[in-house]
Write a protein that holds these residues in place. Structure first.
Motif, PDB file in Angstrom:
ATOM      1  N   ALA A 112       0.830  -1.208   0.000  1.00  9.22           N
ATOM      2  CA  ALA A 112       0.000   0.000   0.000  1.00  9.22           C
ATOM      3  C   ALA A 112       0.864   1.258   0.000  1.00  9.22           C
ATOM      4  O   ALA A 112       0.562   2.228  -0.712  1.00  9.22           O
ATOM      5  N   GLU A 113       1.944   1.245   0.774  1.00  6.36           N
ATOM      6  CA  GLU A 113       2.847   2.396   0.807  1.00  6.36           C
ATOM      7  C   GLU A 113       3.508   2.608  -0.548  1.00  6.36           C
ATOM      8  O   GLU A 113       3.662   3.738  -1.007  1.00  6.36           O
ATOM      9  N   GLN A 114       3.891   1.522  -1.195  1.00  8.92           N
ATOM     10  CA  GLN A 114       4.511   1.621  -2.512  1.00  8.92           C
ATOM     11  C   GLN A 114       3.524   2.186  -3.532  1.00  8.92           C
ATOM     12  O   GLN A 114       3.875   3.038  -4.341  1.00  8.92           O
ATOM     13  N   HIS A 115       2.284   1.716  -3.480  1.00  9.91           N
ATOM     14  CA  HIS A 115       1.266   2.234  -4.398  1.00  9.91           C
ATOM     15  C   HIS A 115       1.013   3.720  -4.154  1.00  9.91           C
ATOM     16  O   HIS A 115       0.881   4.498  -5.094  1.00  9.91           O
ATOM     17  N   LYS A 116       0.949   4.107  -2.906  1.00 15.93           N
ATOM     18  CA  LYS A 116       0.699   5.517  -2.579  1.00 15.93           C
ATOM     19  C   LYS A 116       1.813   6.406  -3.122  1.00 15.93           C
ATOM     20  O   LYS A 116       1.552   7.459  -3.710  1.00 15.93           O
ATOM     21  N   ALA A 117       3.055   5.977  -2.950  1.00 14.62           N
ATOM     22  CA  ALA A 117       4.185   6.749  -3.472  1.00 14.62           C
ATOM     23  C   ALA A 117       4.110   6.842  -4.994  1.00 14.62           C
ATOM     24  O   ALA A 117       4.373   7.899  -5.580  1.00 14.62           O
ATOM     25  N   GLY A 118       3.730   5.753  -5.637  1.00 20.78           N
ATOM     26  CA  GLY A 118       3.579   5.761  -7.089  1.00 20.78           C
ATOM     27  C   GLY A 118       2.480   6.695  -7.547  1.00 20.78           C
ATOM     28  O   GLY A 118       2.622   7.410  -8.542  1.00 20.78           O
ATOM     29  N   HIS A 119       1.395   6.724  -6.795  1.00 19.23           N
ATOM     30  CA  HIS A 119       0.285   7.617  -7.152  1.00 19.23           C
ATOM     31  C   HIS A 119       0.705   9.082  -7.027  1.00 19.23           C
ATOM     32  O   HIS A 119       0.356   9.910  -7.872  1.00 19.23           O
ATOM     33  N   GLU A 120       1.446   9.402  -5.981  1.00 18.40           N
ATOM     34  CA  GLU A 120       1.911  10.776  -5.791  1.00 18.40           C
ATOM     35  C   GLU A 120       2.833  11.192  -6.933  1.00 18.40           C
ATOM     36  O   GLU A 120       2.721  12.301  -7.465  1.00 18.40           O
ATOM     37  N   ALA A 121       3.734  10.311  -7.323  1.00 20.20           N
ATOM     38  CA  ALA A 121       4.633  10.613  -8.431  1.00 20.20           C
ATOM     39  C   ALA A 121       3.852  10.756  -9.731  1.00 20.20           C
ATOM     40  O   ALA A 121       4.147  11.634 -10.552  1.00 20.20           O
TER      41      ALA A 121
END
Length: 152
Positions: A112-121
């Motif tokens: 979930a943290e990885q997905h969130k970082a990807g979404h922000e980028a």
């Protein structure tokens, strides 16, 4: 064997297969710089898309993508560590179902943290694209998907 033991074995096998497939898929695509065709990290498609842009535009967008890739490295290591923790919990004898659940929860949180970082980028990159570039990206993402086989 009783019914609950078979359910646990089935769950463990299912989770192992999913984790192995996801790990192999992400690792292969991460190395190639492209992403999964469906339901994955849309930044992989943008990385590929930016290579179709003029060099000046590529340079403008590359800083955000590089920042994301650098930030993602520790998260990838954490994901691998949590996958190993799950594997250790799964193989422990006797099986500790609480440890298995805890390791799965930790793995889910890391994903979930990885997905969130990807979404922000992704949002940062999209903010820097023109309407025409976003339309072109949309077209590329829609048409690079393989045809579906069977019912949806």
């Amino acid at each position: 064997m009783n019914k609950s033991k078979w359910l646990i074995i089935g769950l463990v096998v299912s989770v192992l297969l999913n984790v192995a497939l996801i790990g192999a898929f992400v690792g292969r695509h991460w190395a190639e710089g492209i992403g999964p065709p469906r339901g994955g990290n849309p930044l992989f498609g943008i990385m590929r898309f930016t290579r179709t842009l003029p060099e000046t535009r590529q340079a403008e967008l590359s800083a955000t993508l590089r920042e994301y890739q650098q930030a993602a490295r520790p998260n990838i290591r954490m994901l691998r560590s949590r996958q190993e923790a799950f594997r250790a919990a799964m193989l422990a004898e006797p099986l500790d179902s609480q440890a298995v659940r805890a390791s799965l929860d930790a793995l889910q949180q890391a994903l979930a943290e990885q997905h969130k970082a990807g979404h922000e980028a992704l949002v940062k990159v999209l903010q820097n694209l023109t309407v025409e570039e976003r339309e072109s990206l949309d077209e590329q993402l829609r048409h690079r998907r393989p045809p579906r086989h069977g019912p949806p």
